[in-house]
Design a protein around this motif. Structure first.
Motif, PDB file in Angstrom:
ATOM      1  N   LEU A   1      -8.470   6.584   1.760  1.00 45.72           N
ATOM      2  CA  LEU A   1      -8.169   7.391   0.636  1.00 45.72           C
ATOM      3  C   LEU A   1      -8.598   8.883   0.963  1.00 45.72           C
ATOM      4  CD1 LEU A   1      -8.834   5.190  -2.581  1.00 45.72           C
ATOM      5  CD2 LEU A   1      -6.816   6.139  -1.886  1.00 45.72           C
TER       6      LEU A   1
ATOM      7  N   VAL B   1       0.992  -1.378  -0.007  1.00 44.67           N
ATOM      8  CA  VAL B   1      -0.026  -0.146   0.042  1.00 44.67           C
ATOM      9  C   VAL B   1       1.043   1.376  -0.004  1.00 44.67           C
ATOM     10  CG1 VAL B   1      -1.589   1.304   1.225  1.00 44.67           C
ATOM     11  CG2 VAL B   1      -2.014  -1.305   1.155  1.00 44.67           C
TER      12      VAL B   1
ATOM     13  N   ASP C   1      -4.947   2.375  -9.393  1.00 45.06           N
ATOM     14  CA  ASP C   1      -4.960   1.301  -8.641  1.00 45.06           C
ATOM     15  C   ASP C   1      -5.651   0.082  -9.297  1.00 45.06           C
ATOM     16  OD1 ASP C   1      -5.047  -0.340  -6.188  1.00 45.06           O
ATOM     17  OD2 ASP C   1      -6.904   0.614  -5.389  1.00 45.06           O
ATOM     18  N   GLU C   2      -4.936  -0.210 -10.217  1.00 46.35           N
ATOM     19  CA  GLU C   2      -5.669  -1.470 -11.062  1.00 46.35           C
ATOM     20  C   GLU C   2      -5.760  -2.762 -10.291  1.00 46.35           C
ATOM     21  OE1 GLU C   2      -2.985  -1.793 -14.331  1.00 46.35           O
ATOM     22  OE2 GLU C   2      -3.564  -0.037 -15.335  1.00 46.35           O
ATOM     23  N   ASP C   3      -5.190  -3.121  -9.235  1.00 44.89           N
ATOM     24  CA  ASP C   3      -5.308  -4.104  -8.254  1.00 44.89           C
ATOM     25  C   ASP C   3      -6.266  -4.101  -7.181  1.00 44.89           C
ATOM     26  OD1 ASP C   3      -3.409  -5.536  -9.825  1.00 44.89           O
ATOM     27  OD2 ASP C   3      -1.824  -4.583  -8.751  1.00 44.89           O
ATOM     28  N   HIS C   4      -6.765  -3.013  -7.305  1.00 43.57           N
ATOM     29  CA  HIS C   4      -7.865  -2.391  -5.974  1.00 43.57           C
ATOM     30  C   HIS C   4      -7.216  -2.817  -4.507  1.00 43.57           C
ATOM     31  CE1 HIS C   4     -10.785  -2.292  -9.435  1.00 43.57           C
ATOM     32  NE2 HIS C   4     -10.482  -3.624  -9.862  1.00 43.57           N
ATOM     33  N   ILE C   5      -6.180  -2.402  -4.451  1.00 45.81           N
ATOM     34  CA  ILE C   5      -5.349  -2.510  -2.794  1.00 45.81           C
ATOM     35  C   ILE C   5      -5.871  -1.414  -2.041  1.00 45.81           C
ATOM     36  CG2 ILE C   5      -3.198  -2.033  -1.799  1.00 45.81           C
ATOM     37  CD1 ILE C   5      -1.886  -2.970  -4.315  1.00 45.81           C
ATOM     38  N   LEU C   6      -6.514  -0.060  -2.693  1.00 45.15           N
ATOM     39  CA  LEU C   6      -6.772   0.979  -1.912  1.00 45.15           C
ATOM     40  C   LEU C   6      -8.045   0.971  -1.628  1.00 45.15           C
ATOM     41  CD1 LEU C   6      -4.335   3.482  -3.205  1.00 45.15           C
ATOM     42  CD2 LEU C   6      -4.025   2.321  -1.408  1.00 45.15           C
TER      43      LEU C   6
ATOM     44  N   ILE D   1      -9.302   7.480  -8.466  1.00 42.47           N
ATOM     45  CA  ILE D   1      -8.042   6.572  -7.912  1.00 42.47           C
ATOM     46  C   ILE D   1      -8.081   5.315  -8.874  1.00 42.47           C
ATOM     47  CG2 ILE D   1      -9.205   4.915  -6.252  1.00 42.47           C
ATOM     48  CD1 ILE D   1      -5.664   6.537  -5.830  1.00 42.47           C
TER      49      ILE D   1
ATOM     50  N   LEU E   1       2.467   1.809  -3.430  1.00 37.45           N
ATOM     51  CA  LEU E   1       1.522   2.150  -4.288  1.00 37.45           C
ATOM     52  C   LEU E   1       1.309   3.847  -4.279  1.00 37.45           C
ATOM     53  CD1 LEU E   1      -0.412   2.200  -6.458  1.00 37.45           C
ATOM     54  CD2 LEU E   1      -2.244   1.378  -4.960  1.00 37.45           C
ATOM     55  N   TYR E   2       1.193   4.150  -2.890  1.00 39.54           N
ATOM     56  CA  TYR E   2       1.247   5.559  -2.757  1.00 39.54           C
ATOM     57  C   TYR E   2       2.524   6.273  -3.140  1.00 39.54           C
ATOM     58  CZ  TYR E   2      -3.074   6.202   0.380  1.00 39.54           C
ATOM     59  OH  TYR E   2      -4.227   6.521   0.833  1.00 39.54           O
TER      60      TYR E   2
END
Length: 407
Positions: free
Chosen positions: A244, A121, A234-239, A230, A124-125
């Motif tokens: 957010l 996470v 965030d293609e992997d839907h982590i967030l 977002i 990604l940020y």
């Protein structure tokens, strides 16, 4: 479990680890966790207080381990943990330092992300926002979490918090120095907060939340735009949208609470929890419509409140509010007033409801100024590295003694 207004409280305090001898930040929270538990973990259950890592590897967070029933002795519980951590770190020449920012940190060279659990996470940020700037790597704050039971209670609490939010930095500013020199704002952390996520402005908005007073409305006007903005990053839907949302107060419908995030960390747990207690009592009066009606509180657009917030960020307690209608929300009939005098007016109304130690701490702050004001007074226009470190070592002593700082 859901709680009613002001039935329980959650407090979070963030501290930096520094080298005791040099005062430089040390990305050693993983070492602290290992000293405590024998292994590198993200969270330590230490009875009433929990320890957690943060995005920057030199920042550790202490927070109430579940909802706290009252605030009266909470600073002592935080203080016990501060003493324990400093004792654990002593052999490594490390200690905790307070305040909202390190005055000499070079984030381009010294920033290190937490590399352990949950690190994907943070990574990604970092890819989206480049977390090497002061606004990500050199910020410590206090968060206050307040519960609401249903939409009706959310409406009252959110309206009250939105009204109080613009002047909170005037009470808590503790970040006047970055890169070894005064920034021109007494609350530099909050100044950075305004533009920290400019790549995706939907996340922060105007910092003051929009005029939304139900969960359905909040989803439509705040969460849905955040999720849409977002998605390409965030293609992997982590967030997740609760995390957010970066407004100065965020609704956590996953735990039925509003989290206030505009408060700089103080010099000791006593100061932080005293400020939290003061804020809670002011909010109780706003929710109970002592000074102004719920209808009037809901009328205020975030753009107008944002202008007042900017004044607080720049001038802290010396900010002058030239908005008669805003002052009237707090039962003040005047054309203009300095924020320090707004707080003195409110303190007179509620001081008898505060724990004596907390009341005395607020009295001290109102008499001597925000921590930023006191830091600048202690520096006395000498911004040499030697003098800055001398003052901040004294602030570290304040933390280790649970005493307010007086220049």
């Amino acid at each position: 479990m859901k709680y009613h207004l002001f039935e329980v409280f959650g407090i979070e305090l963030e501290y930096m680890l520094v080298n005791f001898l040099t005062g430089k930040v040390q990305p050693s929270v993983d070492k602290l966790m290992k000293l405590k538990t024998g292994k590198i973990i993200s969270d330590v259950d230490n009875g009433p207080i929990e320890w957690s890592n943060e995005l920057a590897a030199h920042v550790v967070e202490f927070k109430t381990n579940g909802p706290a029933k009252d605030l009266d002795t909470l600073d002592i519980k935080f203080y016990d943990n501060i003493l324990e951590v400093n004792k654990l770190l002593n052999g490594a020449n490390l200690r905790l330092w307070p305040t909202a920012s390190h005055p000499l940190m070079n984030p381009e060279l010294e920033m290190k992300l937490w590399q352990h659990s949950y690190s994907e996470v943070y990574a990604l940020y970092n890819r989206i926002f480049d977390c090497k700037g002061h606004g990500w790597s050199n910020v410590q704050s206090m968060h206050i979490n307040l519960p609401f039971y249903d939409d009706s209670e959310f409406e009252k609490l959110h309206a009250a918090i939105r009204i109080l939010l613009p002047i909170l930095p005037a009470l808590s500013a503790s970040s006047p120095i970055l890169d070894g020199k005064p920034t021109g704002e007494l609350d530099s952390r909050m100044k950075l907060y305004l533009t920290n996520q400019k790549q995706i402005p939907e996340m922060t908005g105007k910092v003051i939340p929009e005029q939304v007073f139900s969960q359905k409305e909040y989803q439509k006007k705040i969460f849905d735009p955040i999720n849409s903005a977002i998605a390409p990053f965030d293609e992997d839907h982590i967030l997740e949208h609760h995390f957010l949302n970066s407004r100065g107060a965020i609704a956590r419908f996953d735990r039925n609470a509003i989290e206030i995030r505009v408060l700089d960390l103080q010099e000791c747990a006593l100061a932080d929890v005293s400020i939290a207690s003061f804020i809670v009592e002011i909010l109780k009066d706003l929710v109970n419509e002592i000074y102004s009606s719920l209808k009037d509180q809901k009328l205020w657009h975030e753009d107008v409140l944002f202008e007042i917030l900017n004044l607080s960020i720049e001038y802290a307690e010396e900010a002058v509010i030239n908005n008669k209608a805003y002052l009237k929300l707090f039962g003040i009939d005047a054309e203009s007033m300095a924020v320090k005098d707004i707080y003195k007016h409110l303190f007179e109304k509620i001081f008898s409801r505060l724990n004596k130690r907390h009341s005395e701490a607020i009295e001290f702050i109102l008499a001597h100024g925000s921590l930023s004001t006191r830091i600048l007074k202690a520096l006395n226009d000498d911004f040499s590295e030697v003098n800055i470190l001398k003052v901040y070592q004294k602030l570290g002593d304040s933390l280790s003694k649970n005493e307010l700082f007086l220049p």
